[in-house]
Design an enzyme around this catalytic site. Structure first.
Site, mmCIF file in Angstrom:
data_model
loop_
_atom_site.group_PDB
_atom_site.id
_atom_site.type_symbol
_atom_site.label_atom_id
_atom_site.label_comp_id
_atom_site.label_asym_id
_atom_site.label_seq_id
_atom_site.Cartn_x
_atom_site.Cartn_y
_atom_site.Cartn_z
ATOM 1 N N CYS A 102 -8.202 0.707 3.263
ATOM 2 C CA CYS A 102 -6.907 0.624 3.948
ATOM 3 C C CYS A 102 -6.945 0.493 5.468
ATOM 4 O O CYS A 102 -6.430 -0.476 6.031
ATOM 5 C CB CYS A 102 -6.079 1.864 3.630
ATOM 6 S SG CYS A 102 -6.120 2.430 1.927
ATOM 7 N N HIS A 160 -1.331 4.535 9.232
ATOM 8 C CA HIS A 160 -2.772 4.718 8.998
ATOM 9 C C HIS A 160 -3.657 4.163 10.114
ATOM 10 O O HIS A 160 -4.808 3.814 9.881
ATOM 11 C CB HIS A 160 -3.188 4.081 7.647
ATOM 12 C CG HIS A 160 -4.379 4.772 7.040
ATOM 13 N ND1 HIS A 160 -5.104 4.263 5.982
ATOM 14 C CD2 HIS A 160 -4.987 5.941 7.370
ATOM 15 C CE1 HIS A 160 -6.087 5.084 5.671
ATOM 16 N NE2 HIS A 160 -6.041 6.106 6.504
HETATM 17 CA CA CA Z 1 -5.332 0.425 0.533
#
Ligand code: CA
Length: 490
Positions: A102, A160
């Site tokens: 990610c 993130h």
């Molecule tokens: Ca991901």
């Protein structure tokens, strides 16, 4: 940088110009005057032929499998709205992201540069007190690049890219609006969110239970958060319909935890496997959201001139979320195709042909590069974008391949993948013999051709070595370096 006050000034003039003629004491002279004023104020936002520069919405799923959308052959999860993007535009059959997990994948997308160039090569730890645990200030986000070109940018969903609010919050990185969570995943039901302040979460698993942030304010979602994010996306379009916008709709679905509401679970009575059923329900919720956003664009006549792209941030993690990357080899985290080749479709009704399948390799890095190019936004010469403006390639105007090669490095594992044309070289540990696959004939990477085609291996290895000299080592420790990594916390 566009200051908030200048943005508000622009907004003020837009509101004035939108005002009904009746309340502006309309007469012919005034209308001419206002038309001229409107052109004067908004001309930087319009192209040479009176064509308004396009909006862009990038809808990114999280850990969605390559095979889990209708346009890539999925049979058990209907995704009619996601598929409509491919039907009205282009399905990129060889669409890659910049990394196989990610954080680095998103760092690449948001800067349109390979994250290995600036040390973002690990999933960051959730460290609200550490300004260096995330996207470096030395890089510019697409939102930062678009701002001087008059774009209004928003992100809804997963960030993130750093949890240190004073430096890493999306609104410190060029976005005008944020509604979502700072960490790498989130629990989906409002009643499970027990930590009000994002900065009070200690570590990644805690961060899953924070309230959401609306700007800088903690708020509790009103419903199942995929639906909540869709509500926000619809409101964003409605609110920002009068000037060019960039929306990053960053659904955390279908990342674990596997949680779905009854409304969506009830759509899959025939799926017996509980994990797959919940996963299907989560994907179906995203599909509903995509449909609502497209419908909102249509409502305001924006569909023609809004680029809408759909993709996943990395491949499916099949054992954990019951996704499918068939027929690709491997999973999230791998240098095999299943790690970083993803569902990828893009529509721009005003420009792109409908229903086209485009087979040359393209990258998530191209999305930001496309809108930056179309907006005429300036890019720093010492930090050129790794992506390209895809539009001339997708329209057929440029018949060359968009990229000389597609690259992936995983520093901690000493792994590489480099794709050039239909050939891909994979190295799985330091000193390992490079493997060669012909992806046109062998999409599942089963037949290593390295011994048969040593010249091809040498050619691609030379590209890899050159690219590697342009990269730096990771600048922060990752989730994998936490003592409790991989252990469940209640
Ligand atoms: Ca991901």
């Amino acid at each position: 940088m566009k200051s908030k006050s200048s943005f508000h000034a622009l907004n003020f003039w837009i509101q004035i110009l939108k005002a009904p003629a009746s309340i502006m004491n309309f007469n012919f002279d005034k209308s001419i005057c206002f038309f001229g004023l409107k052109l004067l104020i908004l001309s930087p936002l319009y192209g040479g032929q009176g064509q308004k520069t396009p909006n862009m919405i990038v809808i990114m799923c999280d850990d969605l499998g390559y095979a889990d959308v209708g346009f890539n052959g999925c049979k058990d999860i209907p995704t009619p709205n996601i598929d409509s993007i491919a039907e009205h535009g282009v399905r990129c059959t060889n669409g890659y992201v910049a990394y196989a997990v990610c954080g680095p994948s998103r760092a690449g997308f948001i800067t349109a540069r390979y994250p290995q160039r600036f040390g973002f090569e690990r999933n960051p730890q959730y460290q609200p007190k550490d300004p260096d645990m995330g996207l470096t200030r030395d890089e510019k986000t697409i939102a930062e690049l678009l701002r001087p070109a008059g774009y209004h940018s928003g992100i809804i969903g997963k960030w993130h890219l750093g949890a240190h609010i004073p430096t890493s919050h999306p609104m410190k990185r060029g976005f005008d609006e944020f509604y979502g969570h700072l960490g790498g995943g989130h629990t989906y039901f409002p009643e499970k969110l027990t930590i009000k302040r994002s900065q009070d979460a200690e570590g990644e698993s805690d961060s899953y239970r924070t309230w959401l942030l609306k700007g800088y304010e903690p708020v509790t979602p009103r419903k199942y958060i995929t639906d909540d994010f869709s509500d926000e996306a619809v409101a964003f379009v409605q609110r920002n319909r009068d000037y060019p916008f960039f929306l990053f709709l960053s659904y955390n679905a279908p990342h674990t935890p596997l949680e779905a509401s009854e409304k969506y679970l009830n759509r899959f009575p025939k799926i017996v496997d509980k994990k797959r059923k919940t996963y299907a329900a989560m994907v179906s919720a995203v599909d509903d959201g995509v449909g609502r956003v497209l419908s909102e664009l249509r409502k305001y006549g924006l569909e023609e001139n809004t680029i809408v792209a759909f993709l996943s941030d990395n491949g499916g993690i099949t054992t954990k979320n019951a996704s499918s990357n068939f027929p690709l080899r491997g999973n999230k985290g791998d240098v095999w195709e299943g790690g970083f080749r993803v569902p990828f479709a893009i529509q721009w009704k005003a420009t792109l042909p409908p229903g086209l399948a485009y087979d040359h390799p393209v990258s998530s890095l191209d999305l930001g590069s496309t809108i930056v190019s179309l907006a005429g936004a300036k890019v720093s010469e010492d930090k050129p974008l790794d992506g390209v403006n895809l539009i001339p390639f997708l329209t057929g105007e440029n018949k060359e391949m968009p990229h000389k090669a597609i690259y992936l490095r995983q520093f901690d594992r000493n792994r590489f993948a480099v794709r050039k044309g239909n050939y891909k070289v994979v190295t799985v540990w330091k000193g390992a013999k490079p493997q060669l696959y012909d992806l046109d004939k062998d999409i599942g990477e089963k037949n290593d051709l390295a011994d048969l085609k040593p010249d091809r291996v040498a050619e691609i290895e030379a590209l890899r070595k050159k690219w590697n000299t342009e990269l730096m080592e990771p600048t922060f420790l990752g989730l994998i370096h936490r003592k409790n990594h991989g252990k469940k916390k209640k």
